[in-house]
Design a protein around this motif. Structure first.
Motif, PDB file in Angstrom:
ATOM      1  N   SER A  57      45.656  36.004  34.993  1.00  0.00           N
ATOM      2  CA  SER A  57      46.994  36.554  35.230  1.00  0.00           C
ATOM      3  C   SER A  57      48.068  35.483  35.056  1.00  0.00           C
ATOM      4  N   ALA A  58      47.924  34.370  35.729  1.00  0.00           N
ATOM      5  CA  ALA A  58      48.864  33.253  35.642  1.00  0.00           C
ATOM      6  C   ALA A  58      48.436  32.231  36.677  1.00  0.00           C
ATOM      7  N   GLY A  59      48.855  31.004  36.515  1.00  0.00           N
ATOM      8  CA  GLY A  59      48.555  30.007  37.519  1.00  0.00           C
ATOM      9  C   GLY A  59      47.422  29.079  37.134  1.00  0.00           C
ATOM     10  N   THR A  60      47.044  28.259  38.100  1.00  0.00           N
ATOM     11  CA  THR A  60      46.019  27.244  37.870  1.00  0.00           C
ATOM     12  C   THR A  60      44.827  27.479  38.788  1.00  0.00           C
ATOM     13  N   TYR A  61      43.683  26.952  38.370  1.00  0.00           N
ATOM     14  CA  TYR A  61      42.454  27.107  39.141  1.00  0.00           C
ATOM     15  C   TYR A  61      41.483  26.006  38.753  1.00  0.00           C
ATOM     16  N   LYS A  62      40.473  25.825  39.567  1.00  0.00           N
ATOM     17  CA  LYS A  62      39.328  24.977  39.260  1.00  0.00           C
ATOM     18  C   LYS A  62      38.103  25.868  39.311  1.00  0.00           C
ATOM     19  N   TYR A  63      37.095  25.528  38.528  1.00  0.00           N
ATOM     20  CA  TYR A  63      35.834  26.235  38.673  1.00  0.00           C
ATOM     21  C   TYR A  63      34.742  25.214  38.972  1.00  0.00           C
ATOM     22  N   ILE A  64      33.827  25.639  39.803  1.00  0.00           N
ATOM     23  CA  ILE A  64      32.731  24.787  40.254  1.00  0.00           C
ATOM     24  C   ILE A  64      31.435  25.537  39.979  1.00  0.00           C
ATOM     25  N   ILE A  65      30.452  24.853  39.431  1.00  0.00           N
ATOM     26  CA  ILE A  65      29.134  25.444  39.219  1.00  0.00           C
ATOM     27  C   ILE A  65      28.125  24.592  39.974  1.00  0.00           C
ATOM     28  N   ASN A  66      27.435  25.217  40.927  1.00  0.00           N
ATOM     29  CA  ASN A  66      26.412  24.536  41.714  1.00  0.00           C
ATOM     30  C   ASN A  66      25.069  25.209  41.490  1.00  0.00           C
ATOM     31  N   GLY A  67      24.021  24.407  41.387  1.00  0.00           N
ATOM     32  CA  GLY A  67      22.666  24.919  41.273  1.00  0.00           C
ATOM     33  C   GLY A  67      21.882  24.600  42.524  1.00  0.00           C
ATOM     34  N   TYR A  71      31.991  29.177  41.390  1.00  0.00           N
ATOM     35  CA  TYR A  71      33.127  29.340  42.285  1.00  0.00           C
ATOM     36  C   TYR A  71      34.389  29.185  41.455  1.00  0.00           C
ATOM     37  N   ILE A  72      35.364  30.044  41.674  1.00  0.00           N
ATOM     38  CA  ILE A  72      36.695  29.875  41.090  1.00  0.00           C
ATOM     39  C   ILE A  72      37.632  29.691  42.270  1.00  0.00           C
ATOM     40  N   VAL A  73      38.321  28.545  42.292  1.00  0.00           N
ATOM     41  CA  VAL A  73      39.195  28.186  43.400  1.00  0.00           C
ATOM     42  C   VAL A  73      40.644  28.316  42.927  1.00  0.00           C
ATOM     43  N   ASN A  74      41.403  29.170  43.596  1.00  0.00           N
ATOM     44  CA  ASN A  74      42.811  29.377  43.258  1.00  0.00           C
ATOM     45  C   ASN A  74      43.618  28.182  43.745  1.00  0.00           C
ATOM     46  N   THR A  75      44.243  27.450  42.827  1.00  0.00           N
ATOM     47  CA  THR A  75      45.048  26.275  43.187  1.00  0.00           C
ATOM     48  C   THR A  75      46.534  26.513  42.962  1.00  0.00           C
ATOM     49  N   CYS A  76      46.928  27.754  42.673  1.00  0.00           N
ATOM     50  CA  CYS A  76      48.350  28.037  42.436  1.00  0.00           C
ATOM     51  C   CYS A  76      48.954  28.740  43.656  1.00  0.00           C
ATOM     52  N   ALA A  77      50.257  28.978  43.608  1.00  0.00           N
ATOM     53  CA  ALA A  77      50.986  29.545  44.742  1.00  0.00           C
ATOM     54  C   ALA A  77      51.090  31.065  44.683  1.00  0.00           C
ATOM     55  N   SER A  78      50.282  31.713  43.839  1.00  0.00           N
ATOM     56  CA  SER A  78      50.276  33.179  43.774  1.00  0.00           C
ATOM     57  C   SER A  78      48.844  33.658  43.569  1.00  0.00           C
ATOM     58  N   GLU A  79      48.647  34.972  43.731  1.00  0.00           N
ATOM     59  CA  GLU A  79      47.308  35.527  43.530  1.00  0.00           C
ATOM     60  C   GLU A  79      46.871  35.308  42.089  1.00  0.00           C
ATOM     61  N   LEU A  80      45.591  35.011  41.912  1.00  0.00           N
ATOM     62  CA  LEU A  80      45.013  34.763  40.592  1.00  0.00           C
ATOM     63  C   LEU A  80      44.013  35.879  40.300  1.00  0.00           C
ATOM     64  N   SER A  81      44.064  36.434  39.108  1.00  0.00           N
ATOM     65  CA  SER A  81      43.083  37.455  38.735  1.00  0.00           C
ATOM     66  C   SER A  81      42.622  37.214  37.312  1.00  0.00           C
ATOM     67  N   VAL A 112      20.591  36.867  31.618  1.00  0.00           N
ATOM     68  CA  VAL A 112      21.831  37.087  32.348  1.00  0.00           C
ATOM     69  C   VAL A 112      22.858  37.654  31.386  1.00  0.00           C
ATOM     70  N   SER A 113      23.491  38.712  31.787  1.00  0.00           N
ATOM     71  CA  SER A 113      24.603  39.284  31.046  1.00  0.00           C
ATOM     72  C   SER A 113      25.494  39.959  32.067  1.00  0.00           C
ATOM     73  N   LEU A 114      26.426  39.199  32.620  1.00  0.00           N
ATOM     74  CA  LEU A 114      27.288  39.672  33.695  1.00  0.00           C
ATOM     75  C   LEU A 114      28.742  39.651  33.274  1.00  0.00           C
ATOM     76  N   SER A 115      29.506  40.570  33.769  1.00  0.00           N
ATOM     77  CA  SER A 115      30.951  40.580  33.568  1.00  0.00           C
ATOM     78  C   SER A 115      31.567  41.152  34.833  1.00  0.00           C
ATOM     79  N   GLU A 116      32.401  40.362  35.494  1.00  0.00           N
ATOM     80  CA  GLU A 116      33.031  40.806  36.736  1.00  0.00           C
ATOM     81  C   GLU A 116      34.501  40.414  36.744  1.00  0.00           C
ATOM     82  N   GLU A 117      35.309  41.326  37.249  1.00  0.00           N
ATOM     83  CA  GLU A 117      36.725  41.034  37.460  1.00  0.00           C
ATOM     84  C   GLU A 117      36.876  40.399  38.836  1.00  0.00           C
ATOM     85  N   PHE A 118      37.915  39.561  38.985  1.00  0.00           N
ATOM     86  CA  PHE A 118      38.146  38.934  40.279  1.00  0.00           C
ATOM     87  C   PHE A 118      39.630  38.922  40.591  1.00  0.00           C
ATOM     88  N   GLU A 119      39.929  38.909  41.873  1.00  0.00           N
ATOM     89  CA  GLU A 119      41.279  38.702  42.403  1.00  0.00           C
ATOM     90  C   GLU A 119      41.136  37.709  43.533  1.00  0.00           C
TER      91      GLU A 119
END
Length: 146
Positions: free
Chosen positions: A84-94, A125-135, A45-52
């Protein structure tokens, strides 16, 4: 006509058998095993992806650590950066019921799983927990954890 196709196939096999191919990972995604400082083996595995991620939603990406002609990788590293700014949680499920949920974090973060298994589909999974868009950017690489 049959002889022509046989000759064409023979030429193709001869050419393919002498072509040397090598894969080189981009220098920007090279990872070392933090505990030992050893260089990482070639990756499955060698992945790189941008997210918004809009407010109140999540982003996901799935992968496996399977290799075709070698032993499957047994570890992977997830790097979340350029936030970019803000808070988030990440979840990894198998698909084997492996599950990890982080505390709420902000800024860049790195997570390593050292007990990965072949044949298992992992989803980040990256879950946006802030009050603005997360990237930001997610980079995933797998390797052999000795």
């Amino acid at each position: 006509m049959k002889k022509f196709f046989c000759m064409l196939l023979a030429v193709a096999l001869c050419v393919c058998s002498v072509i040397s191919v090598s894969a080189v990972a981009p220098a920007a995604t090279e990872v070392t095993v933090e505990s030992s400082g050893a260089a990482v083996e070639p990756r499955a595995v060698s992945l790189s992806e941008e997210f918004e991620i809009p407010v109140g939603t999540s982003w996901s990406m799935s992968f496996t650590t399977d290799k075709w002609f070698a032993e499957d990788h047994n570890a992977f590293k997830v790097v979340i950066d350029d936030i970019s700014a803000g808070t988030y949680k990440y979840i990894i499920n198998g698909s084997d019921e492996y599950s990890y949920t982080s505390n709420e974090v902000s800024g860049d973060h790195t997570f390593t799983t050292t007990n990965a298994k072949g044949g298992v589909t992992y989803t980040i999974y990256i879950v946006n927990t802030c009050a603005s868009e997360l990237s930001g950017t997610v980079k995933v690489s797998s390797y052999y954890n000795d």
